[in-house]
Design a protein around this motif. Structure first.
Motif, PDB file in Angstrom:
ATOM      1  N   VAL A  59     -12.530  -1.242   4.674  1.00 19.01           N
ATOM      2  CA  VAL A  59     -12.001  -1.995   3.538  1.00 19.01           C
ATOM      3  C   VAL A  59     -10.492  -2.178   3.711  1.00 19.01           C
ATOM      4  O   VAL A  59      -9.723  -1.219   3.624  1.00 19.01           O
ATOM      5  CB  VAL A  59     -12.290  -1.286   2.196  1.00 19.01           C
ATOM      6  N   THR A 111       0.850  -1.189   0.000  1.00 16.64           N
ATOM      7  CA  THR A 111       0.000   0.000   0.000  1.00 16.64           C
ATOM      8  C   THR A 111       0.882   1.234   0.000  1.00 16.64           C
ATOM      9  O   THR A 111       1.679   1.429   0.923  1.00 16.64           O
ATOM     10  CB  THR A 111      -0.917   0.029   1.231  1.00 16.64           C
ATOM     11  N   THR A 147      -5.159  -5.277 -11.432  1.00 17.60           N
ATOM     12  CA  THR A 147      -6.354  -4.944 -12.222  1.00 17.60           C
ATOM     13  C   THR A 147      -6.024  -4.677 -13.687  1.00 17.60           C
ATOM     14  O   THR A 147      -6.914  -4.362 -14.475  1.00 17.60           O
ATOM     15  CB  THR A 147      -7.053  -3.706 -11.645  1.00 17.60           C
ATOM     16  N   VAL A 167      -7.848  -5.846  -0.244  1.00 16.14           N
ATOM     17  CA  VAL A 167      -9.034  -6.050  -1.078  1.00 16.14           C
ATOM     18  C   VAL A 167      -8.931  -5.249  -2.368  1.00 16.14           C
ATOM     19  O   VAL A 167      -9.229  -5.753  -3.455  1.00 16.14           O
ATOM     20  CB  VAL A 167     -10.314  -5.667  -0.310  1.00 16.14           C
ATOM     21  N   VAL A 168      -8.498  -3.992  -2.275  1.00 13.74           N
ATOM     22  CA  VAL A 168      -8.472  -3.106  -3.442  1.00 13.74           C
ATOM     23  C   VAL A 168      -7.075  -2.568  -3.729  1.00 13.74           C
ATOM     24  O   VAL A 168      -6.602  -2.619  -4.860  1.00 13.74           O
ATOM     25  CB  VAL A 168      -9.449  -1.923  -3.251  1.00 13.74           C
ATOM     26  N   GLU A 169      -6.399  -2.061  -2.704  1.00 15.47           N
ATOM     27  CA  GLU A 169      -5.166  -1.316  -2.938  1.00 15.47           C
ATOM     28  C   GLU A 169      -4.026  -2.185  -3.457  1.00 15.47           C
ATOM     29  O   GLU A 169      -3.220  -1.728  -4.273  1.00 15.47           O
ATOM     30  CB  GLU A 169      -4.731  -0.596  -1.655  1.00 15.47           C
ATOM     31  N   GLN A 191      -4.088  -4.785  -5.461  1.00 11.23           N
ATOM     32  CA  GLN A 191      -4.222  -5.021  -6.905  1.00 11.23           C
ATOM     33  C   GLN A 191      -3.980  -3.734  -7.689  1.00 11.23           C
ATOM     34  O   GLN A 191      -3.386  -3.752  -8.777  1.00 11.23           O
ATOM     35  CB  GLN A 191      -5.609  -5.574  -7.250  1.00 11.23           C
ATOM     36  N   THR A 192      -4.428  -2.621  -7.117  1.00  3.65           N
ATOM     37  CA  THR A 192      -4.233  -1.329  -7.767  1.00  3.65           C
ATOM     38  C   THR A 192      -2.760  -0.938  -7.773  1.00  3.65           C
ATOM     39  O   THR A 192      -2.254  -0.373  -8.752  1.00  3.65           O
ATOM     40  CB  THR A 192      -5.064  -0.246  -7.065  1.00  3.65           C
TER      41      THR A 192
END
Length: 360
Positions: free
Chosen positions: A217, A206, A257, A221-223, A225-226
């Motif tokens: 979150v 991150t 992603t 979960v998101v960061e 892959q981003t």
């Protein structure tokens, strides 16, 4: 690069190598069963290689600040790291037919703001990984950790890890602070890795900009892959990919992603400022990177990746101990995207092309 550091002197090297010889009988890494009981009748024939398999050296978590253990995440990932043992790794491998795992340090990594401590922690982690490889030469390989963003210390560690420890490759994170791979700050590192034609495994993290954006979150979960996607974009846009073509890069989690953003990548790559950095085109670069299956061993993610890159660029990975080896083998073999020959290549053949010593 300078090599006048005391850790590179002859006695230090001899002492370490002597330790490798003694490690199997010293009881430092414990013992593990040669073959665990398994209900999978094909596991003994599978013989796969896991390129995304973490280790937790003794005392590592004690050197990690509590608030940096897994930034913004729940306590569960830290418990997974705290519960890691050599025996559990090998049992997971045996249950699913994985012959070899390439060990690497997971988040939160090595750097916590102190250059000296980061250099020592990287060295300690790499020497412990090398001892495991020496004790279990058919079961483990290693991607060495670096104390980035300390460039000078990292150049020294590349030399030590590849020349003395005989690491299979180098592990990098997708970003450091607010600088992603591809930033000019890392050009010296990539130049050295290119000179050595090194294998480079990357793991997401991150970035400072994106911590705790949503309280409910977790960043994984998101960061994560981003962050991988940003690193890929940075390596392309800076010309790092085209300037250092002999670095063989593995991106975790099926490239983040990026496969789902390919239409946007394609349009962006045609803009003059990016196109000049990609003299052979976007597809040439994306199709020579490697991508692992960790936490993406489902038909949606694998279906997208398989349409984007040749099967030869996909490698089996599990993210153990955050996820099990067993479930990744099951998910990948049952996702319906690959035939038996393709699964055999993903599971073993493609990794052997990068690390042929495991086929000897």
């Amino acid at each position: 690069m300078t090599t006048d550091h005391c850790e590179f002197c002859g006695p230090g090297r001899r002492k370490f190598l002597t330790g490798l010889v003694a490690i199997a009988s010293a009881g430092v890494v414990g013992t593990a069963s040669a073959q665990s009981q398994t209900s999978d009748p094909t596991s003994a024939r599978r013989n796969w290689i896991d390129v995304h398999h973490h280790l937790v050296p003794p005392g590592y978590l004690n050197q990690v600040p509590e608030d940096d253990a897994v930034p913004g995440a729940s306590a569960t990932p830290r418990r997974a790291l705290a519960g890691w043992t050599v025996e559990r790794s090998i049992d997971q491998m045996d249950q699913s037919g994985v012959s070899t795992s390439i060990l690497s340090i997971s988040n939160p990594g090595i750097w916590f703001g102190d250059t000296g401590k980061a250099r020592k922690l990287a060295r300690d982690c790499n020497e412990y990984a090398a001892k495991l490889v020496a004790a279990y030469p058919r079961r483990f390989g290693m991607f060495a950790a670096l104390p980035l963003p300390d460039v000078e210390g990292s150049l020294r560690e590349i030399e030590y890890a590849l020349d003395v420890l005989k690491a299979d490759g180098i592990g990098l994170y997708t970003s450091y602070g607010n600088k992603w791979l591809g930033d000019p700050a890392f050009d010296e590192i990539f130049a050295e890795l290119n000179r050595r034609k090194a294998l480079v495994y990357t793991h997401p993290t991150t970035a400072d900009c994106c911590r705790n954006l949503q309280a409910a979150v977790s960043p994984n979960v998101v960061e994560y892959q981003t962050d991988t996607t940003r690193a890929i974009a940075g390596i392309l846009a800076s010309g790092t990919a085209s300037r250092f073509p002999d670095v063989r890069i593995i991106f975790s989690h099926a490239g983040g992603t990026m496969p789902f953003l390919i239409e946007r990548f394609a349009g962006w790559a045609k803009t003059p400022q990016v196109a000049k950095r990609l003299p052979k085109g976007l597809n040439h670069e994306l199709e020579r990177f490697y991508y692992d299956t960790a936490q993406t061993s489902n038909n949606v993610a694998m279906g997208a990746l398989a349409k984007l890159v040749p099967n030869s660029q996909i490698l089996f990975g599990t993210d153990y101990p955050f996820r099990t080896v067993v479930e990744h083998v099951k998910n990948l073999t049952e996702c319906g995207v690959f035939n038996d020959a393709q699964l055999a290549a993903i599971g073993r053949g493609n990794a052997l092309a990068l690390m042929p010593r495991f086929g000897a």
